[in-house]
Design an enzyme around this catalytic site. Sequence first.
Site, short mmCIF file in Angstrom:
data_model
loop_
_atom_site.label_atom_id
_atom_site.label_comp_id
_atom_site.label_asym_id
_atom_site.label_seq_id
_atom_site.Cartn_x
_atom_site.Cartn_y
_atom_site.Cartn_z
N SER A 143 -1.72 -0.79 -1.40
CA SER A 143 -2.20 -1.35 -0.14
C SER A 143 -1.18 -2.34 0.37
CB SER A 143 -3.54 -2.06 -0.35
OG SER A 143 -3.90 -2.80 0.80
N TYR A 156 -9.06 -7.50 -4.93
CA TYR A 156 -8.36 -6.33 -4.41
C TYR A 156 -6.87 -6.63 -4.28
CZ TYR A 156 -7.32 -2.45 -1.19
OH TYR A 156 -6.80 -1.33 -0.58
N LYS A 160 -4.17 -4.60 -6.65
CA LYS A 160 -3.25 -3.70 -5.96
C LYS A 160 -1.80 -4.14 -6.15
CE LYS A 160 -5.88 -0.51 -4.08
NZ LYS A 160 -5.73 0.94 -4.35
#
Length: 262
Positions: A143, A156, A160
């Site tokens: 991401s 997150y 990531k």
Amino acid sequence: MDLGLNSKIAVITGASVGIGSAVAEGLAAEGAQLILVAREAPRLQAEADRIAALHGVRTSAVAADVATVAGVARVIEAAEAWGGADILINNAGTGSNETIMEAPDEKWQAYWDLHVMAAVRLARGLVPMMRTRGGGVVLHNASICAAQPLWYEPIYNVTKAALMMFSKTLATEVIGDNIRVNCINPGLILTPDWIKTAKQLTSESGGDWEGYLQGVADEHAPIKRFGTPQELANFFVFLCSDKATYSVGSAYFVDGGMLKTL
């Protein structure tokens, strides 16, 4: 253009919807055979059947949670039954919403297992098969948040970023086996999850979910729109192909100009 993907065997996680489904269809259009992986069996089987009928390729639906050891083992068994794999797309993942001060250990661990350990375990299982087949490709869907974090999803962001570093280190370890590993960092991609969230957030204020999403795009992306899963899938397919044989250990941002740094 012949991308050299005909009859290649591709394992794709998170394949029943959104980006994973678009990547699966893009590879199928080039003649690749697909082992599709996701948790929800009925939806996954329907997607596997649809792609097989549309593109005339062999597909297999493996209902498995790749955040678990048992789930990864089912994927490895499915690849072994097909004689191995040439391509691995680590796409399974989801956003988060928390603060660092309030998120419990269990939530950190769950995202670590999904975003990082799934990729580690699948590599341990599939890379040896790729070696015996003469090489392969591993792509990680990370991401833009791996490099440019959003404040409301620290777990997150962190996991990531770890996936991007794992991709880099795996690339160094296996390039001698003719296995190319790269990482793709998408920006705003219009997946069903984005639409679902937008509808929830606007349900009590008129329901203009499309306007909400346009506002997100206006704020974050110089291109002023979300990308489609198909646009992103085109990049995945290219990196899987024999037209990208000098792409090794890189992180590619497909983000409509969202990344603000070099």
